[in-house]
Scaffold this active site. Sequence first.
Site, short mmCIF file in Angstrom:
data_model
loop_
_atom_site.label_atom_id
_atom_site.label_comp_id
_atom_site.label_asym_id
_atom_site.label_seq_id
_atom_site.Cartn_x
_atom_site.Cartn_y
_atom_site.Cartn_z
N SER A 146 0.82 -1.19 0.00
CA SER A 146 0.00 0.00 0.00
C SER A 146 0.87 1.26 0.00
O SER A 146 1.69 1.44 -0.88
CB SER A 146 -0.94 -0.03 1.20
OG SER A 146 -1.95 0.93 1.09
N ASP A 211 -10.29 -4.43 -4.59
CA ASP A 211 -9.68 -3.47 -3.65
C ASP A 211 -10.55 -2.22 -3.60
O ASP A 211 -10.76 -1.54 -4.60
CB ASP A 211 -8.27 -3.12 -4.12
CG ASP A 211 -7.47 -2.37 -3.08
OD1 ASP A 211 -8.05 -1.51 -2.38
OD2 ASP A 211 -6.26 -2.63 -2.95
N HIS A 240 -8.27 -4.80 0.00
CA HIS A 240 -7.03 -4.04 0.22
C HIS A 240 -6.19 -4.61 1.35
O HIS A 240 -4.97 -4.50 1.32
CB HIS A 240 -7.37 -2.58 0.53
CG HIS A 240 -6.18 -1.68 0.51
ND1 HIS A 240 -5.47 -1.40 -0.63
CD2 HIS A 240 -5.55 -1.01 1.52
CE1 HIS A 240 -4.46 -0.59 -0.34
NE2 HIS A 240 -4.49 -0.34 0.95
#
Length: 300
Positions: A146, A211, A240
């Site tokens: 991320s 996601d 995610h």
Amino acid sequence: MGNVTSNVAARFAFFPPDPPTYQVIKEEDGRLVLQGITADKNMDVHVLDTKGGNKIIATFWKHPVARLTILYSHGNAADLGQMHELFIELRSHLRVNIMSYDYSGYGASTGKPTEFNTYYDIEAVYNCLKKEYGVKQEDLIVYGQSVGSGPTLHLASRLKKLGGVVLHSAILSGLRVLYPVKMTFWFDIFKNIDKIRHVNCPVLVIHGTDDEIVEWTHGKRLWELAKEKFDPLWVEGGGHCNLETFPEYIRHVRKFVQAMEKISITKPAKQITSASNIAESEGCKCLRLKTKRAASKRES
């Protein structure tokens, strides 16, 4: 100018757990440990000085037969206390050393989390790997999850002999998470879309098709821009924060690690002294995480 940058950064914010999930204490023998985390004699704790003037916490998880080391940069809503179980599992499944760290302002690290502080943080961790453990670029895989893809690609774009890169639920840039812009503006942050072009090693991209925080198209575009593409992993139905719970995740990461090991097989492995009682988990179909890590919708 500064106000525009601050506004973007404010919306694409850092969310360190408050309070932190661990503390650093010094035992009678002078060894640093993480209070609140089960002791592991194959884990070293470091306090590192950064160019930003902060002191950050890093942990090195040793495997007795590791050839490669993974430098792991986590997402923006976690700290080392929440990540340690995953690191233990990855060390066991992949037979690698894991170097992890908390950004400035996260966990027991001092300072404030900012884009440039994350760059200073990962540089300090990389220098520690070289100095304390003799890790060479060729034997290093940098892994960014991320927002951790920002410091990961910052470092990867500067290391010309790096072993490999893993981009997990990565972002094209901070602004592109918020708006579907087609060009890079000067006030954007974590300009991964530009830095990926300067990475000269194999790149594995992992992204969930569902996601909800960072659209799958971010991962797809990063993979398209990579010079040396490794087979990507598009996790069908993956979100995610839950990709590690899919069995194909560990299988594919293991495949990447094994490919990187073959590349460096002609070079002598750097053996790092550690105990040999680490449980192996090659037969497991997925990671045995006791509790699902916090999947905050703020995380990116």
